[in-house]
Write a protein that holds these residues in place. Structure first.
Motif, short mmCIF file in Angstrom:
data_model
loop_
_atom_site.label_atom_id
_atom_site.label_comp_id
_atom_site.label_asym_id
_atom_site.label_seq_id
_atom_site.Cartn_x
_atom_site.Cartn_y
_atom_site.Cartn_z
N SER A 153 -1.97 -0.28 19.20
CA SER A 153 -2.78 -1.30 18.47
C SER A 153 -2.73 -1.12 16.94
O SER A 153 -3.12 -2.17 16.42
CB SER A 153 -4.13 -1.03 19.10
N LEU A 154 -2.29 -0.03 16.53
CA LEU A 154 -2.21 0.22 15.03
C LEU A 154 -1.13 -1.11 14.44
O LEU A 154 -1.52 -1.23 13.23
CB LEU A 154 -1.86 1.56 14.80
N LEU A 155 -0.14 -1.31 14.96
CA LEU A 155 0.60 -2.26 14.47
C LEU A 155 0.01 -3.51 14.11
O LEU A 155 0.12 -4.03 12.98
CB LEU A 155 1.81 -2.51 15.46
N SER A 156 -0.96 -4.06 14.67
CA SER A 156 -1.63 -5.30 14.43
C SER A 156 -2.38 -5.26 13.15
O SER A 156 -2.59 -5.87 12.35
CB SER A 156 -2.36 -5.96 15.58
N GLU A 157 -3.23 -3.95 13.21
CA GLU A 157 -3.94 -3.55 12.19
C GLU A 157 -3.15 -3.18 10.83
O GLU A 157 -3.85 -3.49 9.95
CB GLU A 157 -4.89 -2.22 12.56
N ALA A 158 -2.12 -2.83 11.09
CA ALA A 158 -1.42 -2.49 9.91
C ALA A 158 -1.00 -3.90 9.19
O ALA A 158 -1.04 -3.89 7.95
CB ALA A 158 0.16 -2.03 10.30
N TYR A 159 -0.64 -4.60 9.98
CA TYR A 159 -0.14 -6.16 9.31
C TYR A 159 -1.50 -6.62 8.81
O TYR A 159 -1.48 -7.49 7.74
CB TYR A 159 0.26 -7.14 10.45
N ASP A 160 -2.56 -6.48 9.28
CA ASP A 160 -3.93 -7.01 8.70
C ASP A 160 -4.13 -6.34 7.40
O ASP A 160 -4.60 -7.05 6.31
CB ASP A 160 -5.10 -6.79 9.75
N ARG A 161 -3.96 -5.14 7.32
CA ARG A 161 -4.06 -4.31 5.93
C ARG A 161 -3.19 -5.00 4.96
O ARG A 161 -3.42 -4.99 3.86
CB ARG A 161 -3.77 -2.83 6.14
N CYS A 162 -1.79 -5.13 5.28
CA CYS A 162 -1.13 -5.70 4.47
C CYS A 162 -1.31 -7.28 4.07
O CYS A 162 -1.20 -7.35 2.77
CB CYS A 162 0.38 -5.99 5.24
N ARG A 163 -1.99 -7.80 5.00
CA ARG A 163 -2.38 -9.17 4.47
C ARG A 163 -3.61 -8.86 3.49
O ARG A 163 -3.63 -9.85 2.44
CB ARG A 163 -2.78 -10.02 5.67
#
Length: 418
Positions: free
Chosen positions: A124-134
């Protein structure tokens, strides 16, 4: 030095502190100069003319080149470095274009399957990672971020991931902790890059880019070249000629265009060659970086750096001492006019190709291009005083540029309808 994100950075972008990222999975925002590393080199992608490139040891780039602007801009085309630098960059362009063309030919086939990503934790960290990049993109590149919202979800996430990696990389040698960075630290950063391209990210932000390179035909070479640009900043503070400066601009800014083209996409009905689109991305990266250099002359001089061709300064009757003195003279005005003219020529070449991009990418790219080009206008408005005055584009002018960029982005559609 700042880096110019070829479609990712607005003229007022600020830097992130990522020194600690080498040893930690955290990503802290820091204070820094209002640019991306080396002389900010991140811009947008567009298209140059599509003639063939030829080299000569005595005349450099010939008239049939895919880099037509270089033949008239290289300071000393007879120098060996002119040929080797341009040839090296051109070889990278050819490789990137070939990757995209290969994907188009093999679309739907099970070829060149990239490794599964091994996340440092829960999936689930992958989705969180993209959110952080956003979040990072939204805070530090506001204008461009709005443009990315016009893209498909997959493309915008990929651009955010590329943006964050480039920003972290640039911060290594241009951030608050830059004085502690060594060549060995950059070597470790490059090893991390190789790992994430193999599906072995170190932290969640690496994971976002690791996922991105599995979804698009993105090659590792431009990323490695950007790190090489950081190495140059550790060992060089002046550049003998435009040939040397051109290579530097490629490393720190042109590379971002090559990273981004596969994500931005090329219009399905485009008649342009893939190679020419990459050339345009390169041109815009160079243009943005040159603009950053001209904008930040005084700031860089205070840091002991001069990103101006030494031979051209001498030809204008100027020296490093004049730069450090920071006086606007007639000689300086004349010199700046020629430098601004060169940067605008790169912008002109880049703009020719914007309409070859996918429909959803044209507007944000054009907006970035128009805004960055206006910085040159502001330098002129300041009477070429880039020693003590910082050229910036007002909010009102930024707002006016958006509808102008949108209108220009529709030109291709209008031509197609005809």
């Amino acid at each position: 030095m700042s880096v110019a994100l070829v479609w990712v950075v607005s003229p007022s972008t600020k830097v992130l502190n990522c020194f600690g990222v080498l040893d930690s999975s955290t990503f802290a925002l820091g204070h820094g100069r209002e640019k991306m590393g080396r002389k900010q080199k991140w811009s947008s992608c567009c298209l140059c003319s599509s003639t063939e490139v030829k080299y000569s040891s005595t005349s450099g780039l010939q008239s049939e080149t895919k880099f037509p602007i270089l033949s008239s801009m290289v300071a000393n085309p007879a120098e060996e470095i002119a040929v080797s630098s341009e040839q090296m960059v051109y070889d990278v362009v050819l490789k990137q274009a070939a990757l995209v063309e290969k994907q188009l030919r093999t679309s739907g086939d099970d070829v060149d399957v990239k490794p599964d990503i091994i996340l440092p934790g829960n999936l689930s960290l992958l989705s969180e990672a993209y959110d952080r990049c956003r979040e990072v993109c939204a805070e530090y590149a506001k204008t461009f971020y709005l443009g990315t919202l016009l893209m498909t979800p997959e493309r915008r996430r990929a651009i955010w991931a590329i943006y964050v990696w480039c920003r972290r990389t640039d911060e290594l040698v241009d951030g608050p902790n830059a004085s502690h960075i060594t060549p060995q630290a950059l070597d470790r950063w490059e090893s991390r890059l190789e790992d994430l391209f193999q599906g072995r990210p170190f932290d969640m932000l690496d994971a976002a880019l690791s996922d991105t390179v599995t979804l698009f035909p993105i090659d590792i070479q431009p990323f490695k070249d950007m790190i090489e640009g950081m190495r140059m900043d550790l060992r060089k503070s002046t550049y003998r000629s435009f040939d040397e400066l051109y290579l530097y601009c490629y490393y720190v800014a042109g590379t971002v265009g090559l990273m981004s083209v596969p994500v931005m996409g090329i219009a399905p009905d485009s008649q342009a060659t893939t190679e020419s689109v990459y050339n345009a991305a390169l041109a815009l990266g160079i243009a943005n970086q040159l603009t950053n250099i001209l904008r930040d002359v005084g700031e860089d001089a205070r840091r002991g750096r001069i990103y101006l061709p030494q031979d051209e300064l001498a030809q204008a009757g100027l020296s490093d001492a004049d730069i450090y003195a920071g006086k606007v003279t007639d000689k300086w005005r004349s010199f700046m006019k020629s430098q601004i003219k060169r940067a605008r020529m790169f912008f002109d070449e880049a703009e020719k190709g914007v309409t070859e991009l996918s429909e959803a990418s044209r507007w944000p790219v054009l907006a970035s291009l128009l805004l960055y080009r206006q910085i040159l206008d502001e330098i002129e408005a300041n009477d070429y005083n880039n020693f003590t005055k910082r050229a910036y584009v007002s909010k009102a002018k930024k707002l006016l540029a958006l509808p102008m960029a949108y209108t220009k982005s529709l030109i291709r559609s209008s031509r197609t309808l005809k």
